[in-house]
Design an enzyme around this catalytic site. Structure first.
Site, PDB file in Angstrom:
ATOM      1  N   ARG A 147       0.802  -1.214   0.000  1.00 42.97           N
ATOM      2  CA  ARG A 147       0.000   0.000   0.000  1.00 42.97           C
ATOM      3  C   ARG A 147       0.837   1.268   0.000  1.00 42.97           C
ATOM      4  NH1 ARG A 147      -4.347   0.574   4.674  1.00 42.97           N
ATOM      5  NH2 ARG A 147      -4.864  -1.465   3.809  1.00 42.97           N
TER       6      ARG A 147
ATOM      7  N   TYR B 106     -18.074  11.824 -14.940  1.00 42.74           N
ATOM      8  CA  TYR B 106     -18.003  12.979 -15.833  1.00 42.74           C
ATOM      9  C   TYR B 106     -16.670  13.084 -16.566  1.00 42.74           C
ATOM     10  CZ  TYR B 106     -22.043  14.525 -13.126  1.00 42.74           C
ATOM     11  OH  TYR B 106     -23.260  14.599 -12.512  1.00 42.74           O
TER      12      TYR B 106
ATOM     13  N   HIS C 273      -7.851  -4.609  -7.727  1.00 45.40           N
ATOM     14  CA  HIS C 273      -7.685  -3.822  -6.500  1.00 45.40           C
ATOM     15  C   HIS C 273      -9.007  -3.771  -5.741  1.00 45.40           C
ATOM     16  CE1 HIS C 273      -5.041  -1.165  -4.230  1.00 45.40           C
ATOM     17  NE2 HIS C 273      -6.032  -0.298  -4.090  1.00 45.40           N
TER      18      HIS C 273
END
Length: 767
Positions: A37, A127, A83
């Site tokens: 991570r 968007y 993931h």
């Protein structure tokens, strides 16, 4: 006797101490955080989430020259396939890779609102659209050629690369930051051209020292530009140890407005400083008058950064103004360096600059060897097919007969002896199948399958010549690869050539490849006190009984009637100047310092003094004095303890003030400036005691010593005076009375004293 309800542990029950259980699980969590991570891999400079995003985009064929795809689709595929975490976290990570103010060489080409330098968040993933950049494609180059190891994804359905081939040192080029368990990393971005120059130097001189690399890598190269003012020796030490920091300043210039007027224009701000918050901080600096030389700040930015700073007067020195702003705002930051990375994807280690570049170069050599072996396998396979094709063209009629008439053409092609001539069959009856069981020249299964899959239009004379030419070229290439795999020097030469090609594509001559961050020496700006930069003007300080303070322009008549809030009245009114410091003494024994220039104007009712200092609501304001360096003060508490303190020792640097008089159950009573050689003390019992000032200790903090002894009550007031001039006080009629003969009241400190002289005020106060 045992309880019948107790049950013995079963054979499958496992007993474990709580400490061991928590320790093991926390260790598992820590390792997961460190390796999967927070820390980047030294080889490709990526964390797992970024690597998976790029791999998912490559599977979606989002090449730099192709079309864009909705970000929601990209983050969804990344989450579903590789993931298994929140899509918001994945989208934020992808959006950062597209921000040219955060990433020196963006890996994602975004279309839509992906945030800005003001700190605004990107638009929702539904968007925006994205695709890979050429830099991302360079990181993925060779992925399909067995360049790196693949591992199973989280559910075993698919495989994902454990590291990317990375044709350039992305760790240093784009930098990285992350916080793990017990460790963190923070690496600034650098210029790719300089990094590749250093890699070429390291290839040529493997034993080169870290300092020699700094002749190529000048320092960090931030995407937002700026000016690094860190001394070169500090930077060299940071790169040598992997830990350090860099002072980074905004880039500015003086803009001439004509007629002697000018303004400062900031064109580049430090890395990771949000412009909107920087403007807010500068406005706060103006409001609090921390930098009195600055009059106004305006944000005139459009596509580029343009922050305008207006000086208070044209006589102001621009260097001095910017020097103060660097100290009091984020126009200068200190970017820390902590090159804590995963070596080989497994071991966290704080590396030097040389170690990081060495890890990248070793990785590139592994990639080169693996790609070469993969290519060698492809060539061997193709050569095998070509040999079969050439045999087929030399015996084309026989191949056609076998395909046309044989029941099992594949087996027949493999069993045929192609060393002997064959008679063309005119019909199925004339066809004679292969009879040789040990042919001198036989086709392999791969060759037979390739011949059967050959297109009819390939059966022409020209194709045979092309196949022979291709075979010869592949043999030459195979010979070159074999030589490459056998010679380490050739391998490093090939890696150097690949790095030069990458430098040509992304170097300083390419768009956006030139160095953005410059270097300079930090000029020594004189540490001018704020008072020296404030215009000296007369004011009248007014503080009400309720603690509302204001500064009226000019020295007004102190007996003049002033307006206050209902139920409020004047308490402290005195003349001062804007350059003065005011000492506020509270009943809690603390001194607070307020600049007279920071007091609110006198047009309104002012502001509560407690908004400027951290004076508790229950603590009364005992006195407000103008600070006079070199003077001394007498401080005392209600129980009659006190001492002398130099004024310079009571000046506070923070809002919290400075504790000077230590109090038990009592409170602070008075603070008087020393003026004379004797002290006069009066208690609530109206007894007066006079003693020499030299009997009081001079301290910076403490409880003090007993001034006067009391059976009941406590200290009412005290003053200092010159014995030769006598003791004065104001009588109830406002007249000044002087007592010259004081032998009756003179005594030793801490004695009871005698009753006050006739005519002494009934409130037991000298003033």
């Amino acid at each position: 006797m045992s309880d019948d309800n107790e049950t013995a542990p079963g054979p499958n029950d496992v007993t474990e101490s709580l400490r061991s259980a928590i320790g093991d699980r926390y260790l598992t969590y820590a390792l997961s955080t460190i390796m999967h991570r927070a820390l980047p891999d030294a080889r490709d400079g990526l964390k797992p989430v970024h690597r998976r995003i790029l791999y998912a985009m490559s599977r979606l064929r989002l090449s730099p020259t192709g079309g864009f795809l909705k970000s929601a689709k990209i983050s969804g595929d990344t989450m579903g396939d590789f993931h298994p975490h929140g899509d918001a976290a994945i989208y934020d990570a992808m959006a950062r890779l597209a921000q040219d103010f955060n990433v020196r060489y963006p890996l994602v080409d975004g279309q839509g609102n992906f945030g800005n330098i003001d700190g605004d968040n990107p638009a929702a993933s539904r968007y925006t659209e994205a695709r890979m950049t050429a830099a991302a494609e360079a990181l993925l180059e060779g992925l399909s050629e067995d360049a790196v190891d693949f591992r199973d994804n989280y559910d075993g359905r698919l495989t994902e690369p454990s590291v990317l081939p990375a044709s350039f040192p992305n760790l240093l080029a784009n930098g990285s930051s992350g916080i793990a368990v017990g460790m963190a990393t923070n690496i600034p971005p650098h210029n790719l051209h300089e990094l590749i120059d250093a890699c070429l130097h390291l290839i040529k001189s493997p034993g080169a020292a870290d300092d020699s690399l700094l002749t190529h890598i000048l320092g960090p190269d931030f995407p937002t530009g700026g000016v690094i003012v860190e001394p070169p020796e500090n930077m060299a030490e940071a790169y040598r140890t992997g830990r350090g920091s860099f002072r980074l300043r905004a880039k500015w210039e003086v803009e001439d407005l004509g007629r002697g007027q000018w303004q400062i224009v900031v064109t580049e701000i430090p890395y990771q400083v949000q412009k909107s918050k920087l403007i807010e901080k500068l406005a706060e600096v103006i409001q609090t008058k921390k930098v009195p030389l600055l009059a106004d700040v305006r944000d005139e930015s459009a596509e580029d950064v343009r922050v305008v700073l207006e000086p208070r007067a044209r006589s102001v020195d621009p260097e001095m103004l910017m020097g103060m702003l660097f100290r009091n705002s984020d126009l200068e930051i200190r970017f820390s360096l902590n090159m804590n990375v995963l070596i080989d994807g497994l071991t966290p280690k704080v590396c030097s600059l040389k170690e990081v570049l060495r890890a990248f170069l070793d990785h590139r050599r592994d990639v080169l060897v693996r790609r070469s072996r993969h290519r060698l396998g492809k060539i061997d396979h193709r050569l095998e097919v070509l040999e079969g094709f050439i045999i087929a063209f030399l015996h084309l009629d026989r191949v056609i007969d076998i395909i046309r008439y044989d029941d099992d053409p594949k087996s027949a092609l493999m069993a045929e002896d192609w060393a002997h001539p064959h008679i063309r069959a005119t019909s199925e009856k004339d066809y004679v199948g292969p009879k040789s069981t040990d042919p001198e020249i036989a086709l392999t299964e791969v060759q037979a399958e390739a011949i059967l899959n050959m297109r009819l239009r390939s059966l022409r004379r020209l194709e045979e010549l092309e196949l022979i030419a291709e075979r010869d070229a592949l043999r030459a290439e195979r010979q070159g690869i074999m030589a490459l795999l056998a010679d380490e020097a050739l391998q490093w030469a090939r890696i150097a050539d690949e790095l030069r090609e990458t430098r040509k594509q992304f170097g300083r001559t390419s768009p956006g490849g030139a160095r953005r961050t410059q270097f300079a020496l930090a000029a020594d700006v004189a540490d001018v006190p704020i008072e020296a930069m404030i215009d000296r003007e007369p004011i009248t300080v007014v503080c009400s009984q309720m603690g509302w303070v204001r500064a009226m322009t000019g020295h007004i008549d102190l007996t003049r009637d002033l307006k206050f809030k209902d139920g409020d009245a004047a308490r402290f009114t005195f003349h001062a100047e804007t350059t003065d410091k005011l000492l506020v003494f509270g009943a809690n024994g603390r001194f607070y310092t307020v600049s007279a220039a920071n007091l609110p104007g006198g047009r309104g009712m002012g502001e509560p003094l407690r908004l400027m200092i951290d004076l508790p609501n229950e603590a009364e304001i005992i006195d407000i004095l103008i600070h006079k360096p070199g003077e001394k003060l007498l401080v005392a508490s209600t129980d009659g303890n006190g001492f002398v303190v130099p004024e310079v020792e009571v000046v506070a640097q923070t809002r919290a003030g400075k504790q000077v008089l230590n109090l038990g159950a009592s409170t602070a009573r008075l603070c008087k400036r020393i003026a004379g050689d004797h002290v006069a003390v009066v208690g609530e019992n109206r007894k007066v005691l006079v003693f020499g000032i030299d009997e009081l200790p001079e301290m910076t903090r403490g409880k003090g010593v007993r001034l006067q002894k009391y059976k009941d009550g406590g200290l009412s007031d005290a003053t200092t005076f010159t014995l030769a001039d006598g003791l004065t006080w104001l009588d109830p009629a406002g007249r000044t009375r002087t007592q010259s003969e004081l032998d009756e009241w003179i005594g030793k400190r801490a004695t009871a004293g005698r009753m006050a002289p006739r005519g002494f005020p009934r409130d037991n106060r000298f003033t």
